[in-house]
Each structure stands twice: as structure tokens, then as C-alpha cells.
Design a protein around this motif. Sequence first.
Motif, mmCIF file in Angstrom:
data_model
loop_
_atom_site.group_PDB
_atom_site.id
_atom_site.type_symbol
_atom_site.label_atom_id
_atom_site.label_comp_id
_atom_site.label_asym_id
_atom_site.label_seq_id
_atom_site.Cartn_x
_atom_site.Cartn_y
_atom_site.Cartn_z
ATOM 1 N N PHE A 233 -53.753 26.964 56.251
ATOM 2 C CA PHE A 233 -53.685 27.690 54.982
ATOM 3 C C PHE A 233 -52.845 26.958 53.949
ATOM 4 O O PHE A 233 -53.251 26.787 52.793
ATOM 5 C CB PHE A 233 -53.106 29.098 55.196
ATOM 6 N N LEU A 234 -51.641 26.529 54.336
ATOM 7 C CA LEU A 234 -50.718 25.957 53.357
ATOM 8 C C LEU A 234 -51.284 24.667 52.756
ATOM 9 O O LEU A 234 -51.189 24.441 51.551
ATOM 10 C CB LEU A 234 -49.352 25.705 53.994
ATOM 11 N N VAL A 235 -51.873 23.842 53.599
ATOM 12 C CA VAL A 235 -52.503 22.611 53.120
ATOM 13 C C VAL A 235 -53.676 22.942 52.199
ATOM 14 O O VAL A 235 -53.798 22.401 51.092
ATOM 15 C CB VAL A 235 -52.986 21.753 54.304
ATOM 16 N N LYS A 236 -54.551 23.849 52.644
ATOM 17 C CA LYS A 236 -55.741 24.198 51.860
ATOM 18 C C LYS A 236 -55.380 24.891 50.545
ATOM 19 O O LYS A 236 -55.990 24.634 49.505
ATOM 20 C CB LYS A 236 -56.657 25.095 52.684
ATOM 21 N N ALA A 237 -54.402 25.777 50.602
ATOM 22 C CA ALA A 237 -53.992 26.493 49.388
ATOM 23 C C ALA A 237 -53.397 25.525 48.373
ATOM 24 O O ALA A 237 -53.625 25.661 47.157
ATOM 25 C CB ALA A 237 -52.988 27.581 49.729
ATOM 26 N N THR A 238 -52.640 24.544 48.862
ATOM 27 C CA THR A 238 -52.056 23.554 47.954
ATOM 28 C C THR A 238 -53.140 22.684 47.343
ATOM 29 O O THR A 238 -53.115 22.383 46.143
ATOM 30 C CB THR A 238 -51.008 22.703 48.697
ATOM 31 N N GLU A 239 -54.102 22.271 48.140
ATOM 32 C CA GLU A 239 -55.237 21.510 47.613
ATOM 33 C C GLU A 239 -55.987 22.326 46.569
ATOM 34 O O GLU A 239 -56.335 21.817 45.484
ATOM 35 C CB GLU A 239 -56.182 21.115 48.742
#
Length: 376
Positions: A233-239
Motif C-alpha cells: 500500500f505505502l509504495v503504491k499510494a506514494t506512486e
Amino acid sequence: MNKTAFYFFIGFFFFFTSNCYSKVQLKEQFRTDSVSKPFNIIFLIGDGMGLSQLSSAYFYSASEPNFSRFPVIGLSKTQSGSHKITDSAAGATAFSIGKKTYNGAIGVDMDTNAVITITEQLSNQGWRTGYISTSSITHATPASFYAHVSSRIMQEEIAKQLVYSNVDFFAGGGYRWFMNRSDSIDYSDTLLNRGFFLDTNSIDTNPDSKASRLAYLLAPDGLQPKHLGRDDFLVKATEKGIGFLDSKEKPFFLVVEGSQIDWGGHANVGEYVIEETLDFDKTIGVALDYAVKHGNTLVVVTADHETGGFTLAAEQNVGPFKTINRDYNSIVPTFSTGGHSCTMVPVFAYGTFSDHFSGVFENTKLYAIFKEITSK
């Protein structure tokens, strides 16, 4: 002047002037490239992340951590206005308003007066803003950038203030504070009416191209811990946040919190801390990759405080006659407290204006630097 000296002088003159001209060309090219692209700031906060927490990335990661990519490193002193040991609310508010305040305060000073935050100031100047968190989006750290309440426990009021703020993007947990409230108000319709695309199922959902603002609320409160199955989630949300906020015309300020490094410290669970730190490090990589590709971007990473008195200690056992044997080749995560500590925390910086972040300084200095560099 003899002939040899004359020719040496002429040769040196042309070398010097052509070299200076090349430097001027390069400087002008850099200046042109810089002004042609908006200046962006990505501010990542590892809640509870002290030096030992980030050190765990070097012992438990399969590859070199993204922390190693930063050329500038500093140390931040975390004491709050009311206590030697800060909480997340006072710690994040120091970043957002540049003032020390009391533990529990969200966007207010020691006298509970609301103080406009750095992201609110920039939003008023035309910047796009966003907040991402693995906790509830109304939790202390993200809330300190957009809300003003006397106590962090006022999460329904914090949610209301987020709905009526000028934020362009937010992603995290906490839909209970927007939709299942004690006052029976459902703010999901209000979000839609204020131009938001709202999703409560997945960060992977792509909104209608007409959506002017994005909101993802993916859990009743905090998201699932990483070591218990949370996805990227954190990686995808930042992207997604960077991709949405990125504009050829407007700059953006994105706040990203790796919330649950702190929660693992409170629980005194080493695996929890380590997995959250590794997840946070992967997310840092997303920000750095964007800064390298885009240019004219500042990436800053820090923590609001350290949690757990976390240490990577040698494994030990008791031998004959109660002697203690320590194996310096075997590391065991250990804790000295279930709360926060007052140890200084690291500050990493990369990109435009990164040289401002070296040294040892109060946590309020980060606001002062953000204020200074965005006023240039």
C-alpha cells in the motif's frame, strides 16, 4: 616577453575563457532546466524511527537500503514544548508550524491557538498537497499538517477539517471517522460534492479522468501491519500520489508517513518494527527515483521521535556459574521501553536545497527551511 612565453599566455587565456564559458553555459542550462519544472517537496516521516530502526534495514534487507542514496544527513532534537519526550502530535506539529507545542496538540501552539501549517500556506499559494499514512489519515502525524484541534483524540473533528481543507490527495485508513460517526454524519457525499473521487476498497482503483481530487480510505482505522499481511500500500499510494500531484505547471508538497514503525516499537515486537522499516525504505526509493528523473525536487526523510528504545543487540545466553556469553555474530532486536524515547532522530535530504539539512538542530528547523526555500 619571449615568443614561448607569449604563446603559453595566449594558450592559457583561451583555455581559461573557454572553460569559464562552459561553466556559465552549464550554470545557465541548469537554471533554465530548474525554472522550467515546478519545484516539488516529498517529506517522508518514519514515525518512531530512530537510528537503530533504520540500521535494521542494513541487516535485514536483501539489498542495499535506499537510505544509502542520500548525500546529506543531519540529526533532529525531538523534545516537545511540554515534555522532554515528545508524542507524535507535538513532534509533527513542530514540522508543520515551526513551533514547539504540548504533547497531544494538533496544529496549535502552547496556548491552543491555531497556526497555519506549511502545507496550508503553500496550498494558498497554488501548490498541490497530499497526505499518505499507514495509520488512520486522521492520526496525529498527518493531521498535524491540515487540522487544528487542542487534542489528537478529536478524530471526528479532524476528519471534518480534512473534508473541508484544500488538500488534493489523501490515502490511508480511518473511514470510521468519516462515515460511522457518533453524530451520524456521513462525509462521503460531502467529499464527492467537493470534487473527490473516493475509494474504500483498493489503492489500485483508477479514478475517472475528470476527478480533480483523490481520496482513499481503506480501513476502519489503521491499516493491517506489514508482517501480518499488508500489501505494498505505502509504495503504491506514494506512486499514485506523486503521479496525481505531478503537474507541468504547479508544484506539490506530499507528506508520507510510515506510521507503524512506531506501533511495532510500542508493542515491543522486533519483526513488526523491521518489516515496517523495510516497507518505509522501499517507499523512500519511489520518492528518490522520481526526484532523480524529474529534477528540481527535494526529498526529506526523518522521524517525529524514536519508539521502544529499540536496539540491535548481541544474542546472549547464561553459561556455567551464571556467566553471560554474548554472540557478536547474532543480532537480537531488544527494547528498553513500551513508550517513546528522547534520542535524536536522523534527517536525510536529497535534491534541490538538500544542503540546508545537515547538522544537529531542533525539529522546528525543518519548518523554517521549508518556509525559506519555498519563498525563494
